[in-house]
Design an enzyme around this catalytic site. Structure first.
Site: not given
Length: 527
Positions: A113, A162-164
């Site tokens: 990030y 990905s994060e979900a």
């Protein structure tokens, strides 16, 4: 490469998105640790099985594929037509197994990030997510070459895929935004979950006696700290998928694993001995009475002090003793009602000093099979050992932060749990409504913030019993709840869960029911 997992924005609903995320989670799951799905152990993962691709499309003619590394659920590359682009930090084997029939290019930034935000010239908090953002990302990446915009659209895709997949909280946020057709920007809670995925995963896998080696600090939606240092902390249930960190020592190794693989595999250290408070009934702490460390002095429940003080601090030793100031938490005998005292570890009967802290907040003396219990609801009550009935007064949570976790709780149809007098039902979520705020205590109780003397209680121990608010001073089994990673709010004593009656919120009833996992039994803490 087996079936490509697909999601299309065309006619997308929160349901089609949910199915996509569930398929992705299933494909990424390598096993369970403490009942929570975990990615495969990289040492057991063959390079050719290390990558999967996900097809994201707007229509039959407009689509891209994202390449995901199974060992960390991260996007490492994407394909647009017959070209593919690999992030700078993609593993060397990625280009050997992903998008092999295409012209492969390397991007000049990595997938962190920090790098993506630097190039996008925007932080995650500034970049809207939702169906519109995903549509734009797909259509831009099909042919776009501007690094700034590539970075920005990758931030959208990484979070929505990905994060979900990693967090129920994040897949929920995306689902709501699809259902209501509104974009959203990540809040403090979501960002803190993204930033702490490896820490939370490590905390769970390295936990000793239900306790993390290091506390993990998350944030609430209004940016207050949420300190998580125990497997029993109710926020852990938002984890849908953990990074593999290590195998718990003496975990039952699957007999299918070849010996040599197991030996290479990382085993968590068992040497770690955390020193923590032990919070229990009404949020009170396990306390050596009057700071007296003479043999036989009683152990009481007392309000947790503002500062960490010796007589409320306990070291969870690897020999299964629990020690304050070097002396042992000891049961006076092996009969229900015997009191618990502080005693010199070397002269005490060894078996009387051994305790196991279970994943569900039970502290048990193995010799007697009796559990630590706070029979009195008032401050200063002596702790005793009692027959285990999973009563609220037998629920504990370790960690230096014993304050309740205050949160709203979302359930069926994205509605929130709301207190109404002594009743509880579902209503449209509203962050500013006090009656939707719940304090989750160390003893496993769920209390209305409006009056923390009232606990969610099932009226009876049978299927179909309504759940209402009743006095916490009872300390009953029907007031102790466990937030599980399958989304259920589980009652240990009854082996049943909270259930929106007949999946019909208009009945205004939440009941006790055996678990079946349908949407009317799935809940989520919204931080």
């Amino acid at each position: 490469q087996d079936q490509v997992i697909k999601f299309t924005t065309e006619g997308a609903t929160s349901q089609s998105y949910k199915q996509f995320i569930e398929a992705l989670r299933q494909r990424l799951t390598g096993g369970l640790i403490h009942g929570i799905p975990v990615l495969p152990d990289p040492t057991t993962l063959q390079e050719r099985n290390r990558y999967i691709s996900v097809e994201l499309s707007n229509s039959d003619t407009e689509s891209i594929e994202a390449g995901i590394d199974v060992s960390n659920a991260y996007v490492v590359a994407y394909r647009a037509g017959n070209r593919s682009y690999f992030l700078r930090d993609a593993p060397t084997s990625a280009s050997r197994y992903l998008f092999t029939g295409t012209q492969q290019y390397s991007l000049r930034f990595n997938g962190s990030y920090i790098d993506l935000e630097r190039l996008a010239r925007q932080t995650r908090q500034q970049i809207p997510l939702g169906l519109q953002a995903l549509r734009h990302a797909i259509s831009f990446l099909q042919s776009g070459t501007d690094d700034q915009e590539i970075a920005r659209t990758l931030i959208v895709i990484i979070q929505m895929a990905s994060e979900a997949a990693r967090y129920r909280f994040i897949s929920y946020r995306v689902g709501v935004s699809i259902r209501t057709n509104t974009a959203f920007q990540p809040d403090a809670a979501m960002i803190s979950l993204e930033n702490n995925w490896d820490n939370l995963s490590g905390g769970v896998q390295q936990s000793v006696q239900d306790t993390f080696p290091n506390a993990v600090t998350l944030r609430s939606v209004n940016n207050q700290p949420v300190i998580v240092d125990s497997l029993t902390h109710q926020s852990v249930a938002v984890l849908a998928l953990m990074l593999f960190v290590c195998n718990p020592p003496n975990a039952n190794q699957s007999p299918l694993l070849i010996r040599s693989i197991v030996e290479k595999s990382k085993i968590c250290s068992s040497r770690y001995e955390p020193t923590v408070r032990i919070g229990g009934r009404n949020g009170m702490c396990v306390d050596v009475y009057d700071d007296g460390y003479h043999n036989g002095n009683r152990i009481i429940a007392w309000k947790c002090k503002d500062r960490l003080e010796e007589n409320q601090l306990w070291t969870l030793k690897s020999d299964k003793t629990i020690r304050s100031n070097g002396k042992c938490l000891t049961t006076e005998g092996y009969a229900p009602g015997n009191y618990v005292m502080i005693y010199d570890c070397t002269s005490a009967v060894a078996e009387a000093t051994y305790w196991e802290i279970w994943d569900n907040g039970t502290i048990i003396n193995p010799k007697s099979a009796l559990v630590l219990s706070a029979e009195s609801s008032s401050m200063g009550g002596t702790l005793t050992v009692q027959t285990n009935e999973y009563l609220m007064r037998q629920g504990w949570r370790t960690g230096n932060n014993t304050s309740p976790f205050v949160t709203s709780i979302s359930g069926y149809s994205d509605l929130c749990m709301q207190a109404q007098g002594s009743n509880v039902w579902l209503a449209y979520c509203d962050n500013n409504k006090k009656e939707q705020q719940w304090a989750l205590y160390t003893d496993g109780s769920i209390r209305s913030v409006q009056n923390t003397n009232n606990c969610l209680t099932s009226k009876d121990h049978k299927q179909g019993s309504p759940i209402v608010l009743m006095a916490c001073s009872n300390g009953w089994a029907s007031q102790r709840w466990l937030f599980r990673n399958d989304g259920s709010i589980y009652n240990l004593h009854d082996d049943m869960v909270m259930d929106v009656k007949r999946s019909d919120p208009s009945l205004k009833e939440i009941i006790l029911h055996p678990y079946h996992g349908k949407p009317n039994q799935i809940w989520l803490t919204l931080f």
